[in-house]
Design an enzyme around this catalytic site. Structure first.
Site, PDB file in Angstrom:
ATOM      1  CE1 TYR A   1     -20.056  18.026 -12.680  1.00  0.00           C
ATOM      2  CE2 TYR A   1     -18.878  18.073 -10.594  1.00  0.00           C
ATOM      3  CZ  TYR A   1     -20.059  18.116 -11.311  1.00  0.00           C
ATOM      4  OH  TYR A   1     -21.244  18.259 -10.644  1.00  0.00           O
TER       5      TYR A   1
ATOM      6  CG  HIS B   1      -6.067  -0.061  -5.747  1.00  0.00           C
ATOM      7  ND1 HIS B   1      -4.887  -0.560  -5.238  1.00  0.00           N
ATOM      8  CD2 HIS B   1      -6.405   0.960  -4.924  1.00  0.00           C
ATOM      9  CE1 HIS B   1      -4.528   0.129  -4.170  1.00  0.00           C
ATOM     10  NE2 HIS B   1      -5.442   1.053  -3.960  1.00  0.00           N
TER      11      HIS B   1
ATOM     12  NE  ARG C   1      -3.892   0.439   0.579  1.00  0.00           N
ATOM     13  CZ  ARG C   1      -4.918   0.486   1.425  1.00  0.00           C
ATOM     14  NH1 ARG C   1      -5.283  -0.608   2.074  1.00  0.00           N
ATOM     15  NH2 ARG C   1      -5.588   1.591   1.635  1.00  0.00           N
TER      16      ARG C   1
END
Length: 770
Positions: free
Chosen positions: A119, A75, A29
């Site tokens: 967006y 993931h 990680r």
């Protein structure tokens, strides 16, 4: 089915579980792999984009699609962390080389967050495709199953430059962190080539090619002499400064300016706003009296923070003030920690380059082995096709005489002509001598007739010759480490030529910033604060002119020196200190003050002022502390001579609070005493001419000498002054000097404190009845 209960020591189970969790966070990680310099989430996002075909020459795709693919396939964690990774890889002010081409609002250097992923759009940079994802189809890295074993993902990307140095890294694991600065791409490539030429090169010699970090925000590194030790060990502190330029006034009416054009890497984000607010605070506290105004004129073109100056300002001293008192000078803590062979390891620059080069040799070996095998197969096919062109009539005869494809293919491979009709025995005999390979036979059977054109046959011969040349080249590369090193260096030089940029950060040994604070002339001022908490200081002349109005309108009024500190004791037992010079000063009585909450750590919404004074006034005195539950003590004011702005002035028990602090004439006297062994010693005792009268809410009064109250440290609770009833508490305290006459009307009854019976501390007292 019988139960099978396994008894396990709880501490052992917790220890094993926590170690497993820790290693998962560390290796899968938070920390980057030394080979490609990427964390798993970064690697997976880039691979997901590659699989989506988001090439640099293709249209952008919605970030939400990229995040969805990365999360669903590779993931299985939060979408916010994946999107944040995508955003950071697109921010050229955080990365030495941005890896993602973002379209839309991807945040700013001043700490503005990116727009929502629905967006924004993104695609890969050309640099990423060429340097990070090239050759994935050539079996250069291992592919491993994803989390649910429905897909394959690369264990590591075939990155061709030391990304750990180029883009740096930061991450917090369990019990360890990594923080690697960014470096210049061209310089890092030069250092890699230098190491390949001489594996015994020292860190000092490597730093001739890569002299230190190169931050995307520019700025200055001012501890050049300490860098060799940092790059040798992989740990240390880099001292950073922003770039400050003096711009003299060009025309009448303009002011001289100090312009910050580059900032330390550690200042990006909210720290830019913090820097501006710190400068404003310096102006308001009159430490930066040469600054008239500050404005942030930063834009897409770069950072530009403008400080307008007074005429004839001391520019050098002002620069040093900014370095000393703001984040314009900061430190970057280096900890080059990465995963090496599945384990975390702290690495120097030489070790990082060594691991990278070993990885490049591995990639190159696998790449050219794949290419060699491909060309050998190609050569084999071309040989078969060329030979087939020479006996094309026989092959056509075999095809026409065969009843199925299998029969024709077997004849081409083994010469077995059984069942095939030939025009003549000579043809059958010739066919029985054929020995094409399976690959060649398949290519012959799939060959189109136009290949028999003369020019096509020449092209076939040319392709065969090219395949032979490639095979010779690949065998040469694979057979010699020197040749392989040459190829790797050639690739690196191409990358450097196409993508490297000039150095942005200056590296030098800067002088220590020394700020000489201008001494303010010492003078006596009057501190005044109204009941709403608005405080200011006025000069003594203004006070004398408006004496009556001051005493009518203000609650706290006392004189002090402008070099003194104001002490604020509150009901929760805290002491807040404010420098008098930080309090607004005025020569006009009617000027509005400033809320005292804004000048220090005092919070009027959660605390109540019990006692307020100038520190010089109470110096070498004893203060009497009295709490609501009757606890008392004397404290020497030297206990409060501390540098901190806020400290505990006393210790309180649960449910208790301070109700009063009083100045006393208490003093410590040294008396002679006889010890048990007959010798004469000394004893410190509290001496005083004052008496204390405690008044409770239920009308109980107790009078006793101040000498009954011991002197204690500020962190002590104190001693009990009176035995209170179950629902009673201290309401007021009176201090009476011997000989004073003091009386009061209590519920219609006159009390003469001078005639009140003297008792001892920690007794019940006398209840006054109507």
């Amino acid at each position: 089915m019988a139960e099978n209960i396994v008894k396990t020591e709880y501490s052992e189970l917790m220890q094993k579980s926590y170690i497993d969790y820790s290693m998962s966070v560390i290796t899968a990680r938070a920390l980057p792999d030394v080979r490609d310099g990427l964390k798993p989430v970064q690697r997976r996002v880039l691979y997901a984009m590659d699989q989506l075909g988001l090439n640099y020459d293709k249209p952008h795709r919605k970030s939400a699609r990229i995040v969805g693919d990365a999360m669903g396939k590779y993931h299985p964690h939060g979408d916010s962390s994946i999107y944040e990774t995508l955003v950071v890889m697109s921010q050229d002010f955080k990365k030495g080389m941005a890896l993602v081409d973002g379209h839309g609002n991807f945040g700013s250097i001043e700490g503005d967050g990116a727009a929502a992923m629905r967006y924004t759009e993104a695609k890969l940079k050309k640099f990423t495709q060429d340097v990070y994802l090239a050759d994935l189809d050539k079996d250069v890295v291992d592919f491993i199953p994803n989390f649910d074993e429905t897909e394959k993902e690369p264990a590591v990307l075939p990155v061709r430059v030391p990304n750990l140095l180029v883009n740096g890294a930061d991450g917090i694991a369990v019990g360890m962190t990594t923080n690697i600065p960014t470096h210049n791409l061209g310089e890092v490539i030069d250092a890699v080539c230098a190491y390949m030429d001489n594996v015994n090169i020292t860190t000092q010699e490597l730093m001739q090619y890569c002299p230190g970090p190169d931050f995307p925000t520019g700025g200055l590194v001012v501890n050049k002499s300490e860098l060799p030790a940092i790059y040798e060990t992989g740990t240390g502190k880099i001292k950073l400064r922003g770039k400050v330029v003096f711009e003299p006034a060009q025309k009448r009416g303009e002011k001289d300016k100090l312009v910050i054009t580059e900032i330390p890497y550690t200042m990006i984000g909210a720290n830019i706003g913090k820097f501006i607010s710190d400068v404003v605070e310096l102006i308001e506290s009159k430490k930066a009296t040469d600054i008239v105004d500050i404005s942030n004129e930063s834009s897409k073109e770069g950072i530009r923070i403008v400080l307008e100056l007074k005429k004839n300002a001391d520019v050098e001293n002002l620069k040093n003030l900014l370095y000393k008192k703001t984040k314009l000078e900061d430190t970057f803590g280096v900890n080059m920690l990465a995963i090496v062979d599945g384990r975390p390891e702290t690495l120097g620059i030489k070790k990082i380059i060594e691991h990278h080069i070993n990885f490049q040799y591995e990639i190159a070996t696998r790449k050219y082995t794949t290419l060699l095998n491909k060309e050998l197969a190609n050569k084999e096919i071309k040989e078969g096709l060329i030979r087939a062109c020479d006996i094309i009539d026989l092959i056509i005869e075999i095809l026409r005489g065969s009843t199925n494809l299998k029969m024709a293919k077997e004849c081409l491979m083994t010469g077995n002509a059984e069942g095939i009709k030939f025009k003549s025995e000579a043809s059958k005999k010739q066919a029985s001598q054929l020995d094409f390979t399976e690959r060649q036979a398949s290519a012959i059977l799939e060959m189109r007739l136009y290949k028999l054109i003369g020019l096509e046959i020449l092209a076939l011969q040319k392709e065969y010759d090219e395949a032979c040349k490639k095979i010779a080249r690949y065998e040469k590369i694979l057979g010699s480490r020197k040749e392989m090193a040459k190829v790797i260096k050639e690739d690196l030089m191409k990358i450097k030529k196409e993508y490297s940029v000039g150095r942005r950060t200056v590296i030098e040994d800067g002088k220590e910033a020394v700020f000489i604070e201008k001494k303010i002339p010492e003078q006596e001022v009057m501190f005044i604060m109204d009941r709403f908490g608005y405080a200011k200081t006025i000069d003594m002349a203004a006070y004398e002119r408006n004496k009556e109005a001051v005493h009518n309108e203000y609650k706290y009024i006392f004189s002090c020196m402008n070099t003194d500190k104001i002490c604020i004791f509150t009901d929760n037992g805290m002491l807040h200190q404010i420098k008098v010079k930080d309090i607004p000063f005025s020569t006009k009585f009617r000027d509005k003050g400033t809320p005292i909450d804004n000048l220090g750590n005092y919070d009027s919404s959660g605390e109540r002022i019990i006692y307020l004074c100038a520190s010089e006034r109470i110096r070498q005195k004893r203060l009497l502390f009295v709490t609501k539950l009757g606890m008392m003590k004397l404290v020497d004011t030297s206990e409060f001579d501390v540098m901190k702005k806020t400290v505990a002035s006393t210790k309180l028990t649960d449910g208790d609070e301070l109700i009063g602090i009083y100045e006393t004439d208490a003093r410590t006297e040294v008396l002679s005493k006889f010890n048990y062994d007959g010798t004469v010693g000394e004893e410190e005792v509290v001496s005083s001419d004052q008496n204390i009268i405690l008044q409770t809410a239920n009308g109980v009064f107790l009078k006793f000498p101040l000498t009954d109250v011991p002197q204690k440290k500020k962190n002590a609770v104190g001693v009990r002054g009176i035995k209170l009833g179950s629902d009673d508490y201290i309401e007021d305290v009176y201090i009476l000097t011997n000989g004073d006459e003091l009386s009061m009307d209590y519920k219609g009854k006159m009390l003469d404190f001078g005639k009140m019976k003297m008792a001892h501390r920690d007794t019940k007292g006398t209840k006054v009845r109507r």
